[in-house]
Design an enzyme around this catalytic site. Sequence first.
Site, PDB file in Angstrom:
ATOM      1  N   LEU A 149     -36.360 -71.991 -28.567  1.00  0.00           N
ATOM      2  CA  LEU A 149     -37.564 -71.240 -28.921  1.00  0.00           C
ATOM      3  C   LEU A 149     -37.794 -71.479 -30.404  1.00  0.00           C
ATOM      4  O   LEU A 149     -36.835 -71.498 -31.188  1.00  0.00           O
ATOM      5  CB  LEU A 149     -37.354 -69.745 -28.675  1.00  0.00           C
ATOM      6  CG  LEU A 149     -37.308 -69.262 -27.223  1.00  0.00           C
ATOM      7  CD1 LEU A 149     -37.067 -67.754 -27.178  1.00  0.00           C
ATOM      8  CD2 LEU A 149     -38.596 -69.606 -26.476  1.00  0.00           C
ATOM      9  N   ASP A 150     -39.055 -71.651 -30.785  1.00  0.00           N
ATOM     10  CA  ASP A 150     -39.361 -71.840 -32.206  1.00  0.00           C
ATOM     11  C   ASP A 150     -38.922 -70.611 -32.992  1.00  0.00           C
ATOM     12  O   ASP A 150     -38.804 -69.520 -32.443  1.00  0.00           O
ATOM     13  CB  ASP A 150     -40.879 -71.981 -32.417  1.00  0.00           C
ATOM     14  CG  ASP A 150     -41.472 -73.089 -31.587  1.00  0.00           C
ATOM     15  OD1 ASP A 150     -40.776 -74.080 -31.350  1.00  0.00           O
ATOM     16  OD2 ASP A 150     -42.646 -72.940 -31.175  1.00  0.00           O
ATOM     17  N   ARG A 151     -38.805 -70.823 -34.276  1.00  0.00           N
ATOM     18  CA  ARG A 151     -38.431 -69.714 -35.166  1.00  0.00           C
ATOM     19  C   ARG A 151     -39.437 -68.558 -35.050  1.00  0.00           C
ATOM     20  O   ARG A 151     -39.072 -67.392 -35.047  1.00  0.00           O
ATOM     21  CB  ARG A 151     -38.425 -70.268 -36.585  1.00  0.00           C
ATOM     22  CG  ARG A 151     -37.895 -69.346 -37.605  1.00  0.00           C
ATOM     23  CD  ARG A 151     -37.836 -70.100 -38.901  1.00  0.00           C
ATOM     24  NE  ARG A 151     -37.594 -69.206 -39.998  1.00  0.00           N
ATOM     25  CZ  ARG A 151     -37.779 -69.534 -41.255  1.00  0.00           C
ATOM     26  NH1 ARG A 151     -38.205 -70.718 -41.582  1.00  0.00           N
ATOM     27  NH2 ARG A 151     -37.538 -68.672 -42.206  1.00  0.00           N
ATOM     28  N   ASP A 152     -40.728 -68.913 -34.907  1.00  0.00           N
ATOM     29  CA  ASP A 152     -41.749 -67.869 -34.840  1.00  0.00           C
ATOM     30  C   ASP A 152     -42.085 -67.446 -33.407  1.00  0.00           C
ATOM     31  O   ASP A 152     -43.141 -66.875 -33.145  1.00  0.00           O
ATOM     32  CB  ASP A 152     -43.016 -68.305 -35.601  1.00  0.00           C
ATOM     33  CG  ASP A 152     -43.417 -69.740 -35.281  1.00  0.00           C
ATOM     34  OD1 ASP A 152     -42.680 -70.414 -34.543  1.00  0.00           O
ATOM     35  OD2 ASP A 152     -44.473 -70.194 -35.759  1.00  0.00           O
ATOM     36  N   THR A 153     -41.182 -67.758 -32.469  1.00  0.00           N
ATOM     37  CA  THR A 153     -41.332 -67.275 -31.082  1.00  0.00           C
ATOM     38  C   THR A 153     -40.150 -66.366 -30.797  1.00  0.00           C
ATOM     39  O   THR A 153     -39.018 -66.683 -31.168  1.00  0.00           O
ATOM     40  CB  THR A 153     -41.292 -68.458 -30.086  1.00  0.00           C
ATOM     41  OG1 THR A 153     -42.349 -69.367 -30.391  1.00  0.00           O
ATOM     42  CG2 THR A 153     -41.444 -67.996 -28.647  1.00  0.00           C
TER      43      THR A 153
END
Length: 261
Positions: free
Chosen positions: A122-126
């Site tokens: 998962l992306d850092r901002d997800t």
Amino acid sequence: MWLASSRFGAGGPTISAKQDGPERLHVRIAKSGLCSRRAAEKLIEEGRVEVNGKIVIEMGVKVTLDDEIRIDGKAIGIARHYTVLLYKPLGVLTTLDDPDRRPTIVRYLPDYGVQLKPVGRLDRDTEGLLLCTNDGELALRLAHPRYGIEKEYLAHVEGVVGEKALKKLRTGVFFEGRKSAPAQVEVAHVDEEKQITALRITIHEGRKRQVRMMCSGVGHEVKQLKRVRIGPFQLRGMRAGECILVGQKEVKELRKLVGLN
Ligand code: URA
């Protein structure tokens, strides 16, 4: 749908790789987490595997926990497999090691004395559900689009999403050289005043920043993204940063789902 099984601290960890009887040599090697079954067969063919001091090159040989197995002379352990579900908080990296010392998922994972690796990322901002395991076979299959494990996201996007964009999201959006596979996309909520649409998007693929790319590809930037389900596992009921051990029964069913016994 399955919900979380045992939470940490409640009765200790469950071991998911219990062996009940004799099993085939290449299966046992794969279960130790060293490599896939196919790679284990290759090792056997190449004459690199010993059972109780004898090289075995024929296929189909069965072993029990009492047999000592060596590869290139090095004994393999008896794998204990742990599979956990983590609610990855926002701002945390899906990696086990960050040279810049930013927060990673490691701080949320239990210490079982094994390396739990994330399945996909998962992306850092997800934020949202992330499965981590030291069961290499399971991880490989869960990450492979061939096995069609569904990943469901709740995406808040800019603007009011019209039928044309929805159709495109469902049938495939072209980005980075190819089209995304068909996806299930439903409108969960529209805030006309703020010009925000909440979309429920279910995909089988795991391309980098896939949901963001799909949405921006139809003209709607993602403002917030949360993974709410992986296959049968729901995020519902978990707190950010919480990690839950998947029970033996659920692991068995999950393995079955991707063609493993
Ligand atoms: N799609 C994205 O864009 N980001 C994620 O983290 C996961 C899926």
